[in-house]
Motif scaffolding. Sequence first.
Motif, PDB file in Angstrom:
ATOM      1  N   LEU A 184       0.802  -1.104   0.154  1.00 58.73           N
ATOM      2  CA  LEU A 184      -0.069   0.168  -0.035  1.00 58.73           C
ATOM      3  C   LEU A 184       0.910   1.340  -0.124  1.00 58.73           C
ATOM      4  O   LEU A 184       1.863   1.462   0.837  1.00 58.73           O
ATOM      5  N   ILE A 185       0.853   2.066  -1.059  1.00 61.82           N
ATOM      6  CA  ILE A 185       1.601   3.392  -1.151  1.00 61.82           C
ATOM      7  C   ILE A 185       0.789   4.292  -0.684  1.00 61.82           C
ATOM      8  O   ILE A 185      -0.510   4.661  -1.168  1.00 61.82           O
ATOM      9  N   LEU A 186       1.194   5.211   0.116  1.00 60.93           N
ATOM     10  CA  LEU A 186       0.349   6.313   0.699  1.00 60.93           C
ATOM     11  C   LEU A 186       1.328   7.747   0.481  1.00 60.93           C
ATOM     12  O   LEU A 186       2.490   7.751   0.847  1.00 60.93           O
ATOM     13  N   ARG A 187       0.374   8.728   0.241  1.00 63.29           N
ATOM     14  CA  ARG A 187       0.964  10.042   0.103  1.00 63.29           C
ATOM     15  C   ARG A 187      -0.036  11.073   0.626  1.00 63.29           C
ATOM     16  O   ARG A 187      -1.465  10.804   0.919  1.00 63.29           O
ATOM     17  N   PRO A 188       0.482  12.226   1.234  1.00 69.15           N
ATOM     18  CA  PRO A 188      -0.449  13.291   1.475  1.00 69.15           C
ATOM     19  C   PRO A 188      -0.812  14.097   0.268  1.00 69.15           C
ATOM     20  O   PRO A 188      -0.165  14.178  -0.788  1.00 69.15           O
ATOM     21  N   HIS A 189      -2.125  14.664   0.368  1.00 63.49           N
ATOM     22  CA  HIS A 189      -2.361  15.429  -0.976  1.00 63.49           C
ATOM     23  C   HIS A 189      -1.537  16.411  -1.295  1.00 63.49           C
ATOM     24  O   HIS A 189      -1.203  16.603  -2.493  1.00 63.49           O
ATOM     25  N   GLU A 190      -0.637  17.045  -0.442  1.00 64.38           N
ATOM     26  CA  GLU A 190      -0.215  18.187  -0.791  1.00 64.38           C
ATOM     27  C   GLU A 190       1.458  17.811  -1.697  1.00 64.38           C
ATOM     28  O   GLU A 190       1.795  18.518  -2.416  1.00 64.38           O
ATOM     29  N   GLU A 191       1.556  16.388  -1.749  1.00 67.18           N
ATOM     30  CA  GLU A 191       2.795  15.872  -2.644  1.00 67.18           C
ATOM     31  C   GLU A 191       2.245  15.511  -3.863  1.00 67.18           C
ATOM     32  O   GLU A 191       3.198  15.164  -4.839  1.00 67.18           O
ATOM     33  N   MET A 192       0.932  15.300  -4.031  1.00 68.19           N
ATOM     34  CA  MET A 192       0.638  14.778  -5.421  1.00 68.19           C
ATOM     35  C   MET A 192       0.755  15.821  -6.311  1.00 68.19           C
ATOM     36  O   MET A 192       0.502  15.323  -7.865  1.00 68.19           O
TER      37      MET A 192
END
Length: 247
Positions: A184-192
């Motif tokens: 599972l790869i997770l990112r905060p919206h600000e990095e997208m």
Amino acid sequence: MRASLLTIIIIMVTMGVQGQSAKEVQFKTKDGLALYGDLYINQKGSPMVMLFHQAGSCARGEYENIIPILLEGGYNIIAVDQRSGGSKLGGVNRTVDQLDGKEYEYCDTFPDFEATLSFVRSELNHSDKIIAWGSSYSAAMVIHLLANYPDKISGVLAFSPASGGSMKSCSPNDKFLMLNGKALILRPHEEMGIPSVQSQFELAKSAGLSTYVSKNGVHGASMMNTEKVEGSTEEIWKVVLDFMAHL
């Protein structure tokens, strides 16, 4: 885990409930370095989560408010101080403290991840479900760990996995097809909005991996920490715990 129970757990952590006491452990890497960590055992045979911190940090600093929720979920935990880290998020990196100023590149830390897996399987005699959890550079390294030891790890959670700059020689992106969907790869919206992050997500999806964007998140595993995030972490905790439960 029911959402109502998850809400109660998060409130408990905010109030300072620390869960079970940790046992400090020490073990050696194949290149002779002593690693320090904290071991929490709920019950023998319960799934084991191996927690690895982000750059400049340590296990206690990054995971102080995350560990109680995982313990409440019934997981055993080993939280490790890698040879590249510090006190950025609080606490002291005990492994770095005994290096007498010697510094390691992120890609040079892979023996720490291998040693932790070996310690869990051999010294703790744990052969049941093992989950590797990484943050930033360590998120990249747990992906490499699963790619190298697919029969020994049940899955990985990779929070903001680093891939560029100093990580170029150990980028996780070319390992995605080797993970058999167990990540599972997770990112905060600000990095997208970063092109390389968007590209990484597309690679992950095409390789059959799960992805998640946290609207209230911050970099790395700190996106799970109620003290680091403005807004609720309930949704991301539900995603993470559901993924872990189904590995």
